[in-house]
Structures are given as C-alpha cells and as structure tokens.
Motif scaffolding. Structure first.
Motif, PDB file in Angstrom:
ATOM      1  N   THR A 288       0.812  -1.229   0.000  1.00  0.00           N
ATOM      2  CA  THR A 288       0.000   0.000   0.000  1.00  0.00           C
ATOM      3  C   THR A 288       0.840   1.272   0.000  1.00  0.00           C
ATOM      4  O   THR A 288       0.359   2.326  -0.424  1.00  0.00           O
ATOM      5  N   THR A 289       2.092   1.203   0.463  1.00  0.00           N
ATOM      6  CA  THR A 289       2.914   2.412   0.513  1.00  0.00           C
ATOM      7  C   THR A 289       3.880   2.537  -0.655  1.00  0.00           C
ATOM      8  O   THR A 289       4.352   3.641  -0.948  1.00  0.00           O
ATOM      9  N   VAL A 290       4.176   1.428  -1.309  1.00  0.00           N
ATOM     10  CA  VAL A 290       5.092   1.469  -2.457  1.00  0.00           C
ATOM     11  C   VAL A 290       4.388   1.037  -3.732  1.00  0.00           C
ATOM     12  O   VAL A 290       4.299   1.804  -4.703  1.00  0.00           O
ATOM     13  N   PHE A 291       3.878  -0.163  -3.762  1.00  0.00           N
ATOM     14  CA  PHE A 291       3.303  -0.715  -4.997  1.00  0.00           C
ATOM     15  C   PHE A 291       2.169   0.151  -5.540  1.00  0.00           C
ATOM     16  O   PHE A 291       2.144   0.503  -6.720  1.00  0.00           O
ATOM     17  N   THR A 292       1.228   0.515  -4.706  1.00  0.00           N
ATOM     18  CA  THR A 292       0.078   1.296  -5.190  1.00  0.00           C
ATOM     19  C   THR A 292       0.206   2.786  -4.929  1.00  0.00           C
ATOM     20  O   THR A 292      -0.620   3.565  -5.402  1.00  0.00           O
ATOM     21  N   PHE A 293       1.256   3.215  -4.190  1.00  0.00           N
ATOM     22  CA  PHE A 293       1.302   4.629  -3.801  1.00  0.00           C
ATOM     23  C   PHE A 293       2.489   5.416  -4.335  1.00  0.00           C
ATOM     24  O   PHE A 293       2.305   6.454  -4.981  1.00  0.00           O
ATOM     25  N   TRP A 294       3.721   4.980  -4.077  1.00  0.00           N
ATOM     26  CA  TRP A 294       4.886   5.838  -4.296  1.00  0.00           C
ATOM     27  C   TRP A 294       5.022   6.331  -5.744  1.00  0.00           C
ATOM     28  O   TRP A 294       5.008   7.544  -5.985  1.00  0.00           O
ATOM     29  N   PRO A 295       5.146   5.447  -6.756  1.00  0.00           N
ATOM     30  CA  PRO A 295       5.250   5.969  -8.125  1.00  0.00           C
ATOM     31  C   PRO A 295       3.986   6.723  -8.552  1.00  0.00           C
ATOM     32  O   PRO A 295       4.064   7.678  -9.341  1.00  0.00           O
ATOM     33  N   THR A 296       2.840   6.291  -8.035  1.00  0.00           N
ATOM     34  CA  THR A 296       1.577   6.951  -8.371  1.00  0.00           C
ATOM     35  C   THR A 296       1.551   8.378  -7.845  1.00  0.00           C
ATOM     36  O   THR A 296       1.131   9.304  -8.534  1.00  0.00           O
TER      37      THR A 296
ATOM     38  N   ILE B  14       7.826   0.048 -21.053  1.00  0.00           N
ATOM     39  CA  ILE B  14       8.829   0.023 -20.001  1.00  0.00           C
ATOM     40  C   ILE B  14      10.172  -0.410 -20.552  1.00  0.00           C
ATOM     41  O   ILE B  14      11.229   0.037 -20.077  1.00  0.00           O
ATOM     42  N   VAL B  15      10.172  -1.250 -21.563  1.00  0.00           N
ATOM     43  CA  VAL B  15      11.438  -1.631 -22.199  1.00  0.00           C
ATOM     44  C   VAL B  15      12.100  -0.406 -22.810  1.00  0.00           C
ATOM     45  O   VAL B  15      13.313  -0.202 -22.692  1.00  0.00           O
ATOM     46  N   ASP B  16      11.289   0.429 -23.447  1.00  0.00           N
ATOM     47  CA  ASP B  16      11.820   1.656 -24.028  1.00  0.00           C
ATOM     48  C   ASP B  16      12.365   2.581 -22.949  1.00  0.00           C
ATOM     49  O   ASP B  16      13.410   3.225 -23.123  1.00  0.00           O
ATOM     50  N   VAL B  17      11.652   2.663 -21.818  1.00  0.00           N
ATOM     51  CA  VAL B  17      12.095   3.514 -20.714  1.00  0.00           C
ATOM     52  C   VAL B  17      13.437   3.032 -20.178  1.00  0.00           C
ATOM     53  O   VAL B  17      14.365   3.818 -19.953  1.00  0.00           O
TER      54      VAL B  17
ATOM     55  N   ILE C 257      13.539  15.076 -19.342  1.00  0.00           N
ATOM     56  CA  ILE C 257      13.890  13.918 -20.179  1.00  0.00           C
ATOM     57  C   ILE C 257      12.813  13.652 -21.222  1.00  0.00           C
ATOM     58  O   ILE C 257      13.032  12.956 -22.208  1.00  0.00           O
ATOM     59  N   LYS C 258      11.633  14.250 -21.010  1.00  0.00           N
ATOM     60  CA  LYS C 258      10.514  14.126 -21.936  1.00  0.00           C
ATOM     61  C   LYS C 258       9.936  12.716 -21.983  1.00  0.00           C
ATOM     62  O   LYS C 258       9.540  12.226 -23.041  1.00  0.00           O
ATOM     63  N   VAL C 259       9.898  12.064 -20.816  1.00  0.00           N
ATOM     64  CA  VAL C 259       9.196  10.784 -20.729  1.00  0.00           C
ATOM     65  C   VAL C 259       7.703  11.072 -20.826  1.00  0.00           C
ATOM     66  O   VAL C 259       7.189  11.920 -20.103  1.00  0.00           O
ATOM     67  N   PRO C 260       6.983  10.404 -21.725  1.00  0.00           N
ATOM     68  CA  PRO C 260       5.548  10.675 -21.846  1.00  0.00           C
ATOM     69  C   PRO C 260       4.807  10.345 -20.555  1.00  0.00           C
ATOM     70  O   PRO C 260       5.212   9.448 -19.803  1.00  0.00           O
ATOM     71  N   ASN C 261       3.733  11.069 -20.285  1.00  0.00           N
ATOM     72  CA  ASN C 261       2.960  10.843 -19.064  1.00  0.00           C
ATOM     73  C   ASN C 261       2.465   9.407 -18.957  1.00  0.00           C
ATOM     74  O   ASN C 261       2.290   8.882 -17.862  1.00  0.00           O
TER      75      ASN C 261
ATOM     76  N   GLY D 224       4.912   6.728 -14.587  1.00  0.00           N
ATOM     77  CA  GLY D 224       4.920   5.849 -13.424  1.00  0.00           C
ATOM     78  C   GLY D 224       6.019   4.815 -13.514  1.00  0.00           C
ATOM     79  O   GLY D 224       6.750   4.571 -12.542  1.00  0.00           O
ATOM     80  N   ALA D 225       6.159   4.196 -14.684  1.00  0.00           N
ATOM     81  CA  ALA D 225       7.213   3.194 -14.883  1.00  0.00           C
ATOM     82  C   ALA D 225       8.585   3.821 -14.707  1.00  0.00           C
ATOM     83  O   ALA D 225       9.490   3.212 -14.130  1.00  0.00           O
ATOM     84  N   ALA D 226       8.754   5.037 -15.222  1.00  0.00           N
ATOM     85  CA  ALA D 226      10.039   5.718 -15.100  1.00  0.00           C
ATOM     86  C   ALA D 226      10.346   6.032 -13.638  1.00  0.00           C
ATOM     87  O   ALA D 226      11.473   5.822 -13.170  1.00  0.00           O
ATOM     88  N   TYR D 227       9.350   6.520 -12.895  1.00  0.00           N
ATOM     89  CA  TYR D 227       9.569   6.801 -11.484  1.00  0.00           C
ATOM     90  C   TYR D 227       9.868   5.511 -10.716  1.00  0.00           C
ATOM     91  O   TYR D 227      10.682   5.509  -9.788  1.00  0.00           O
ATOM     92  N   GLY D 228       9.214   4.433 -11.089  1.00  0.00           N
ATOM     93  CA  GLY D 228       9.482   3.161 -10.437  1.00  0.00           C
ATOM     94  C   GLY D 228      10.895   2.689 -10.678  1.00  0.00           C
ATOM     95  O   GLY D 228      11.573   2.208  -9.765  1.00  0.00           O
ATOM     96  N   ALA D 229      11.370   2.851 -11.923  1.00  0.00           N
ATOM     97  CA  ALA D 229      12.721   2.404 -12.286  1.00  0.00           C
ATOM     98  C   ALA D 229      13.786   3.210 -11.549  1.00  0.00           C
ATOM     99  O   ALA D 229      14.738   2.645 -10.983  1.00  0.00           O
ATOM    100  N   ILE D 230      13.643   4.547 -11.541  1.00  0.00           N
ATOM    101  CA  ILE D 230      14.668   5.357 -10.899  1.00  0.00           C
ATOM    102  C   ILE D 230      14.592   5.239  -9.371  1.00  0.00           C
ATOM    103  O   ILE D 230      15.605   5.379  -8.689  1.00  0.00           O
TER     104      ILE D 230
END
Length: 419
Positions: free
Chosen positions: A110-118, A207-210, A336-340, A344-350
């Motif tokens: 609840t604090t990472v999987f569904t919350f942090w990148p979101t 996500i592969v592209d990211v 970096i111009k990551v599309p909206n 989320g995937a980009a924030y998760g990766a970094i």
C-alpha cells in the motif's frame, strides 16, 4: 475554487499523504520500547518487521510504476491511504508477531506498490514543465512538515494516555484516521484523466523503451548519490560529539534542526531556484559542486573543539544544500521528456536504483567506524561522501549535456520534416 488554488491544495494533500503514510511502517523509530512491550517481541523480531518491509519494497518499485501507468491515480492514491489506515486499526490491537509481519507485508504494497510511483506521477501532472522544480520541492518540504507535525501529535497522544500501551494504541489510531481522511480528500481533489497510451495496454513494451533510455539511468544515479549523501550526513552529529566535544543535548537539538527544520525549507528553496534557472538538472549539477567543496572542509579542518562553531555552520549549510538537491531530484524526468503514459514506470525504475542504498549504506558507514575508530573512521565517511558527490556531479553533467543536445536537435528535426 480556481484551477491554480485547486492545484496547490491537491499538492498539499499529496505532500501530507506522502509524509504520513510512512509513519505506521516506521513506527519503531518513534516508539521502539513501547512497541516491544505492547507486541511482546524482542529486538530481532522488531528488526524483522522492517527487514521484511524493506525487502518487499525493493521488488515493488518497478511493478508499482507499471501499475501507476495502468490505473488512474484518482483511484490508486485514495486506495493506498485508506487501506493503510484500515490496516492500522487492526495493528492497534497489537496482534501476534506473525500477524504483525503480515501487516508490514501489506504496508509494503500500500505504501510502495500502489502509492509511491503513483504519487510522483500525480505531482508531475499537476503542472507544466516550468513548475516541476517547485512542485517537487514543495512536495518534499510538505512531506517533511507532515511527518514532523504528525509525529509530535502522536507523541502528545501517547503521553496523554500515560505513555503506556494504551497511549501507543491511541497514536496508531491517530495515524490511521488521518490517513483515511487524507484518502477521502485525495479522491475528491485528484482528476481522472488518462492518456490514450495509458489505455492502450502496451505498458510492458513501453517500459522496455524507458529502461533503454540512458537519461533514466543518469537520473537514477543522481538520486542514488543524493540519497546516500543525505544518509551519510547523519554521522556529522556524532562526529562533532565524539571529536569536537559537543554536548549530547546540543547534538540532539542540532540533529532535529538538520533532519526536520532544514528539510522543510530546503525542498521548496531548491524547487524555486531550479525553476528560475530553467532546469532542475542544471541546479543539481551546480549543487553537487558546492557539496564537494563543503564536504572537503570536513576532511581538512582539524579535530579541535575550537573549530566547533565553524564545523556546525558548515554542517548546516551542506545539509540545507543537500535537501535542496533532494527536493528536486525527481523533477528532471520532465526534462527527459518521458511521456505521461510511462511516467509511473520511469519513477518506479529510478526509485528502484535511487533507494538501493537503503539495503547497504548504513552497514557500510558502520563498518568504516568500527574498523577505524575515532577521527579516521569519520574521515573515511566524509571522503566517501565526496566520491558520491563527484559521481552525482558527473551524472548530472552528462544528463544536462544530453538534454541540451536534444533541445538543439529538436528544431533541426522539425525543419527537416517541414522541408
């Protein structure tokens, strides 16, 4: 409510949510002994609660980013807050050890999987490119304010009930109710916009592209180094106490100022400066240079009590500087111009790379002190922080050059297409 007012009220709710939602999983930092007494667990078991939480968190950053790109943050943010609060009600009954472990597993989701990148994606989409520094700077400052105020409120409740298990239950219930209220507020404030890409279902291809983008990894290195330096600065207080003979009470006061006071101002200040400079990456690059110079003073100034005031000032200045960097180190994602649709995937990766130091950095610093008692151990820590700042500077320099090159190439591509 005007659109501008709604934006900042929404940011306020997100910031307070981001600071408050982690108070329950990290309850041991505020109520260590009371938790042992209430749950009837030993030191190892209490440590295991955080270990299981941290390990699962590590594996959830990237999947959480994918989830943030698949579902609307209008649903995910309130869901995370309300479920964390509801679980807190159960936690306040002081369940058996194995059930307490289960609760921490749930909190990881609840604090990472569904919350942090979101949450990060929701903040990014609140404003234009020219506002990203301020948005993330005020997010970090607001999270610090939320954590500070709620911690004092919980402590007051704990003492009001006699500093007993009943008081601990009251503190847990306070956090739980506050999270549910914030979750309801977030539901009514957040919009439900989704891009066409988000609805296309091609997230795994995206996500592969990211992950193939060098800029994403450079941004992750910036967070990795900034986060590690901030962790290392916590050792300045014991250094001043052990070597410069600063009193423990003064050290505790300075620690509070550094941890809470400077964070409250550092994030917003960094955001404002970054936006005025037109680039968070540019500010971060300059900030790392200043950190290198200031950290060098820790290695040069002799360990003599007569230099205590100079060292205190230097610690506060470098700490404020690091908090200004920390406040905006998620902002470069917009540059970096990551599309909206893939934010989320980009924030998760970094985040996966950026928060990796949680798994080893304190052990590393502790080993340096144990193997090199006294001043040498602290000097090695400061040298390590200088190395980290150099790496952070190089990563931000490379990222800044890449982004600058992209800007100069973009008009050329447009001209060629037009012709």
């Amino acid at each position: 409510m005007t659109s501008s007012t709604r934006k900042w009220v929404t940011l306020f709710v997100l910031a307070f949510s981001g600071g408050l939602i982690y108070q329950l999983p990290y309850l041991r930092e505020q109520f260590y002994i009371p938790m042992q007494n209430a749950f009837h667990i030993n030191n190892t078991q209490l440590g295991n609660l955080m270990t299981i939480y941290g390990i699962i968190n590590f594996f959830l950053y990237l999947p959480g980013g994918l989830l943030a790109d698949k579902f609307s943050y209008k649903l995910l943010v309130p869901f995370s807050l309300i479920l964390t609060g509801i679980t807190g009600f159960y936690y306040s009954t002081f369940p058996a050890y194995h059930m307490a472990l289960t609760v921490h597993v749930i909190w990881a989701f609840t604090t990472v999987f569904t919350f942090w990148p979101t949450m990060l994606k929701a903040v990014k989409m609140l404003g234009e490119s020219s506002e990203q520094g301020r948005l993330f700077g005020f997010l970090d400052g607001g999270r610090g304010l939320s954590a500070t105020l709620s911690a004092f409120a919980a402590l007051w409740i704990f003492k009001a009930f006699g500093a007993t298990s009943l008081g601990l239950r009251g503190a847990i219930l306070f956090y739980s109710v506050a999270l549910i209220v914030l979750g309801i507020a977030a539901y009514f404030l957040l919009d439900n916009k989704k891009s066409e890409e988000e609805s296309s279902g091609k997230l795994f291809e995206g996500i592969v592209d990211v992950l193939k983008m060098p800029s994403i990894w450079l941004a992750a290195i910036i967070i990795f180094t900034g986060y590690s330096i901030n962790a290392g600065l916590t050792y300045v207080t014991p250094y001043l106490t052990d070597v410069f003979h600063m009193s423990v009470s003064v050290g505790a006061f300075i620690g509070i100022i550094r941890t809470y006071g400077l964070r409250l101002g550092g994030g917003p200040l960094g955001g404002i400066i970054a936006d005025r400079m037109g680039s968070a990456t540019r500010y971060i690059r300059i900030g790392f240079v200043a950190v290198i110079l200031l950290m060098a003073l820790f290695t040069i100034i002799p360990g003599n009590p007569s230099y205590l005031v100079i060292m205190l000032v230097n610690m506060l200045v470098v700490s404020l500087l690091v908090f200004t960097i920390k406040g905006v180190y998620f902002a470069p994602l917009d540059e970096i111009k990551v599309p909206n649709s893939l934010a989320g995937a980009a924030y998760g990766a970094i985040s996966l790379v950026g928060y990796l130091p949680d798994t080893f950095i304190y052990t590393y610093f502790g080993n340096l002190l144990d193997k090199n008692p006294g001043t040498p151990g602290y000097k090695y820590i400061f040298l390590s922080l200088i190395v980290l700042a150099v790496i952070g500077f190089l990563a931000s320099l490379l990222l800044y050059k890449r982004l600058k090159k992209q800007k100069t190439q973009a008009p050329a591509r447009i001209d060629s297409l037009a012709s």
